[in-house]
Scaffold this motif. Structure first.
Motif, PDB file in Angstrom:
ATOM      1  N   ASN A 106      40.541  32.586  68.830  1.00 57.56           N
ATOM      2  CA  ASN A 106      39.712  33.501  69.615  1.00 57.56           C
ATOM      3  C   ASN A 106      38.484  33.965  68.850  1.00 57.56           C
ATOM      4  OD1 ASN A 106      41.258  33.484  71.981  1.00 57.56           O
ATOM      5  ND2 ASN A 106      42.772  34.854  71.032  1.00 57.56           N
ATOM      6  N   GLU A 107      38.626  34.128  67.516  1.00 59.09           N
ATOM      7  CA  GLU A 107      37.461  34.524  66.719  1.00 59.09           C
ATOM      8  C   GLU A 107      36.345  33.501  66.889  1.00 59.09           C
ATOM      9  OE1 GLU A 107      40.507  34.153  65.537  1.00 59.09           O
ATOM     10  OE2 GLU A 107      41.153  35.927  64.436  1.00 59.09           O
ATOM     11  N   ASP A 108      36.738  32.219  66.942  1.00 61.22           N
ATOM     12  CA  ASP A 108      35.736  31.159  67.123  1.00 61.22           C
ATOM     13  C   ASP A 108      35.060  31.261  68.490  1.00 61.22           C
ATOM     14  OD1 ASP A 108      35.927  29.890  64.667  1.00 61.22           O
ATOM     15  OD2 ASP A 108      37.734  28.812  65.267  1.00 61.22           O
ATOM     16  N   ARG A 109      35.824  31.627  69.491  1.00 62.95           N
ATOM     17  CA  ARG A 109      35.229  31.755  70.837  1.00 62.95           C
ATOM     18  C   ARG A 109      34.133  32.820  70.841  1.00 62.95           C
ATOM     19  NH1 ARG A 109      39.237  29.570  74.610  1.00 62.95           N
ATOM     20  NH2 ARG A 109      41.169  29.328  73.448  1.00 62.95           N
ATOM     21  N   LEU A 110      34.465  33.985  70.255  1.00 64.22           N
ATOM     22  CA  LEU A 110      33.456  35.047  70.250  1.00 64.22           C
ATOM     23  C   LEU A 110      32.281  34.658  69.356  1.00 64.22           C
ATOM     24  CD1 LEU A 110      32.543  37.830  71.147  1.00 64.22           C
ATOM     25  CD2 LEU A 110      33.787  38.807  69.217  1.00 64.22           C
ATOM     26  N   PHE A 111      32.600  34.030  68.222  1.00 63.74           N
ATOM     27  CA  PHE A 111      31.508  33.604  67.337  1.00 63.74           C
ATOM     28  C   PHE A 111      30.555  32.662  68.074  1.00 63.74           C
ATOM     29  CE2 PHE A 111      29.878  30.214  64.550  1.00 63.74           C
ATOM     30  CZ  PHE A 111      28.986  30.970  63.804  1.00 63.74           C
ATOM     31  N   GLN A 112      31.117  31.744  68.828  1.00 67.78           N
ATOM     32  CA  GLN A 112      30.269  30.779  69.548  1.00 67.78           C
ATOM     33  C   GLN A 112      29.395  31.500  70.580  1.00 67.78           C
ATOM     34  OE1 GLN A 112      30.406  27.597  68.344  1.00 67.78           O
ATOM     35  NE2 GLN A 112      28.483  27.422  69.493  1.00 67.78           N
ATOM     36  N   ALA A 113      29.966  32.515  71.232  1.00 69.67           N
ATOM     37  CA  ALA A 113      29.182  33.274  72.212  1.00 69.67           C
ATOM     38  C   ALA A 113      28.048  34.051  71.534  1.00 69.67           C
ATOM     39  CB  ALA A 113      30.094  34.224  72.977  1.00 69.67           C
ATOM     40  N   ILE A 114      28.346  34.585  70.343  1.00 69.24           N
ATOM     41  CA  ILE A 114      27.304  35.311  69.595  1.00 69.24           C
ATOM     42  C   ILE A 114      26.223  34.342  69.127  1.00 69.24           C
ATOM     43  CG2 ILE A 114      26.856  36.606  67.472  1.00 69.24           C
ATOM     44  CD1 ILE A 114      29.665  37.829  67.750  1.00 69.24           C
ATOM     45  N   LYS A 115      26.666  33.206  68.622  1.00 70.96           N
ATOM     46  CA  LYS A 115      25.720  32.198  68.122  1.00 70.96           C
ATOM     47  C   LYS A 115      24.814  31.706  69.248  1.00 70.96           C
ATOM     48  CE  LYS A 115      25.642  27.871  65.532  1.00 70.96           C
ATOM     49  NZ  LYS A 115      26.465  26.799  64.936  1.00 70.96           N
ATOM     50  N   ASP A 116      25.396  31.448  70.399  1.00 67.73           N
ATOM     51  CA  ASP A 116      24.591  30.956  71.526  1.00 67.73           C
ATOM     52  C   ASP A 116      23.682  32.056  72.077  1.00 67.73           C
ATOM     53  OD1 ASP A 116      25.788  28.519  71.228  1.00 67.73           O
ATOM     54  OD2 ASP A 116      27.287  28.818  72.817  1.00 67.73           O
ATOM     55  N   GLY A 117      24.120  33.301  71.963  1.00 64.08           N
ATOM     56  CA  GLY A 117      23.282  34.412  72.413  1.00 64.08           C
ATOM     57  C   GLY A 117      22.077  34.624  71.505  1.00 64.08           C
ATOM     58  N   ALA A 118      22.250  34.330  70.214  1.00 61.48           N
ATOM     59  CA  ALA A 118      21.155  34.312  69.238  1.00 61.48           C
ATOM     60  C   ALA A 118      20.414  35.642  69.140  1.00 61.48           C
ATOM     61  CB  ALA A 118      20.183  33.171  69.537  1.00 61.48           C
ATOM     62  N   ASN A 119      21.092  36.742  69.293  1.00 62.87           N
ATOM     63  CA  ASN A 119      20.438  38.035  69.052  1.00 62.87           C
ATOM     64  C   ASN A 119      21.492  39.103  68.778  1.00 62.87           C
ATOM     65  OD1 ASN A 119      18.428  40.104  68.936  1.00 62.87           O
ATOM     66  ND2 ASN A 119      19.092  40.730  70.979  1.00 62.87           N
TER      67      ASN A 119
END
Lengths: 234, 339
Positions: free
Chosen positions: B236-249
């Motif tokens: 799950n940490e990876d899921r949120l990380f990916q969402a943060i990374k794709d959000g890029a802000n």
């Protein structure tokens, strides 16, 4: 060590090694109560009272020089204090210890009674407030005491310095650490360390370790630094 | 005399609140995010995922942890059992208990996202724990802006805290808390920036440097499908990380209170006009180097030393250039010591 920007007058302030030590001790000894000013780095031979452009330019070579940042080592800064003396003073106070260097055997003792020359019209006096004596590396002395000044501040200071070299182990204190210690008195008593490990592995009788002693006349501000050597005897 | 005692009014203590960019190198908004495969594969990777501002493999010297992501679950879901003999005792359960103790201060209390009629009692959440060196003393409320993006990039949400609409501070236990809502710069969009029937997006805990995110709200608006499989790594940490990374802000400001001593060093015209500098005298007898120094000495101040009663040098200040002092001049030097 970097230079300070001298386009505008700024002040670069830091705690000294001693200041950090006393702050960590958390016993109230970190309390700023007085100040002194110094002219470290200034070479007055650069002052030119014969400058062809007049008196405005006498200090030209000094006034525009960039200064180094502050050193945290309290024995390496505030070397040359400015003194408040009557106008017209022709000779500045200087200290006379009777020694230009001190060499002690391990466990050897010495009592030093500083004298101040040229102070307040006296050829030679013992200053009323006494003398502070700072040993740069406390490990070289097993006894370091000052006597003759009985003010509370001096007594507190002398007690703390005694503690620092292990005479009173009931107080939490890091022993055997390369830090300075300062005592106050009209007579300063030294005893060389008997600890052999300070000389390093493989050393024999006759090996030497060295530090410095700095004496400052508390009233006059006169200062002298001499080397202190302890010779291994066992 | 070479020492002068300070008067009572010469030392002033002042405390100032300082805010500044939270991330390394004075960056307010992070736009690139990296993880370390070494950290993720290590024992700490079972509990949290460190996020860096640059690639720790490419630039190991400059890459610094900015924040960590942990998944917390009261059922112990989303991670593997510590020991198969004791089912559902997992790192996510440990994480949950850790934050429950830290934030709620009561093991019987529950995390509630939202308020009034739109709230959700949560049994799981994500925790973003900002590195202490980044947030210093507290995260500055209103500076939190986080963009999360769905993996397909079509859906983005912009999260902030709701500090601008709070009339008074609210607390969980002794911890200051705000809701994480849809909006920007501390102001929610719409009525309150919540998600319908799922409460707020999470809790913003500025004094702990921590942001808790509500998986139900994220799933509803972003389709961030949090895994609650038992005895299975849900990553799950990876899921949120990916969402943060794709959000890029991810923007954040730190806040700290710096207590300073302002020391006023006052030099009267008649004071400190002679020097013990060896170049100020000639020879060993103490005579002044120049005759005109007898009645008109000129010295140059470079250093101010501050001492205790025992004449121990506690602090020192250097001027950036020499300051001329003589019997016709007075000087006032203000020294600021920060603690």
């Amino acid at each position: 060590m970097g230079y300070l920007n001298n386009q505008v007058v700024t002040v670069d302030a830091i705690l000294t090694k001693k200041g950090r030590q006393l702050l960590a001790r958390n016993d109230g000894s970190f309390r700023i109560t007085q100040f002194a000013v110094a002219d470290d780095e200034i070479d007055y031979t650069l002052y030119n009272p014969n400058h062809p452009s007049g008196s405005t330019f006498y200090g030209e070579a000094i006034e525009n020089m960039p200064l180094l940042e502050a050193f945290p080592n309290d024995t390496q800064i505030m070397k040359y204090k400015l003194a408040t003396l009557p106008r017209g003073t022709a000779k500045l106070p200087i200290l006379d210890l009777g020694y230009s260097a001190i060499t002690l055997q391990q466990g050897g003792t010495l009592a030093i009674t500083p004298q101040t020359l040229n102070y307040l019209g006296n050829q030679s006096i013992n200053e009323t407030s006494g003398y502070s004596c700072t040993v740069a590396d406390i490990r070289l002395l097993s006894t370091f005491t000052g006597i003759g000044i009985n003010t509370p501040a001096a007594q507190t200071q002398n007690q703390q310095s005694s503690t620092a070299i292990g005479q009173n182990t009931s107080v939490n204190q890091t022993l055997g650490t390369d830090v300075s210690a300062t005592i106050i008195g009209t007579q300063i008593n030294l005893r060389g360390t008997t600890v052999n490990t300070l000389y390093g592995a493989g050393t024999t009788v006759g090996a030497q370790i060295r530090t410095t002693l700095t004496f400052v006349g508390i009233d006059s501000g006169a200062r002298i630094t001499i080397p202190l050597t302890i010779t291994r005897t066992s | 005399m070479s020492f002068k005692r300070f008067e009572t009014q010469d030392i002033v203590i002042s405390s100032d609140s300082i805010t500044g960019p939270a991330w390394s190198n004075g960056v307010t908004a992070l736009t690139s995010f990296f993880t370390s495969s070494i950290q993720a594969a290590g024992s700490s990777g079972d509990y949290y995922l460190d996020v860096f501002q640059s690639d720790p493999i490419v630039a190991p010297d400059t890459s610094v942890t900015q924040f960590s992501i942990a998944y917390c679950d009261s059922l112990g879901s989303g991670s593997v059992n510590f020991n198969d003999a004791v089912p559902f005792r997992t790192p996510t359960l440990s994480n949950f208990g850790q934050y429950r103790t830290l934030v709620l201060e009561d093991e019987n209390s529950e995390f509630i996202f939202g308020d009034n009629t739109n709230l959700l009692t949560a049994s799981n959440f994500y925790a973003i724990s900002v590195d202490r060196a980044r947030y210093k003393e507290a995260i500055f409320p209103g500076s939190f802006n986080l963009t999360l993006s769905a993996s397909n990039g079509f859906k983005k949400i912009h999260l902030t805290d709701n500090s601008n609409v709070l009339a008074v501070n609210t607390f969980l236990g002794s911890t200051r808390v705000m809701q994480v809502v849809s909006g920007s710069n501390g102001t929610p969009v719409g009525v309150n920036g919540y998600v319908e029937a799922s409460g707020s997006y999470g809790l913003f805990l500025p004094d702990l440097g921590t942001i808790l995110l509500n998986p139900a709200a994220l799933s509803q608006s972003l389709h961030l499908n949090t895994s609650r499989s038992r005895d299975l790594s849900g990553e799950n940490e990876d899921r949120l990380f990916q969402a943060i990374k794709d959000g890029a802000n991810f923007s954040l400001s730190s806040q700290e209170t710096i207590s300073s001593d302002f020391v006023f060093v006052r030099l009267r015209n008649s004071e400190f006009n002679y020097s013990e500098n060896p170049s100020f005298i000639s020879g060993s007898t103490g005579e002044l180097i120049y005759n005109n120094f007898i009645n008109q000495p000129q010295v140059y101040i470079t250093t101010v030393g501050m001492y205790n009663d025992s004449n121990e040098l506690l602090a020192v200040a250097k001027l950036s250039r020499p300051l001329l002092k003589d019997f016709t001049k007075e000087a006032l030097v203000r020294v600021k010591l920060d603690f």
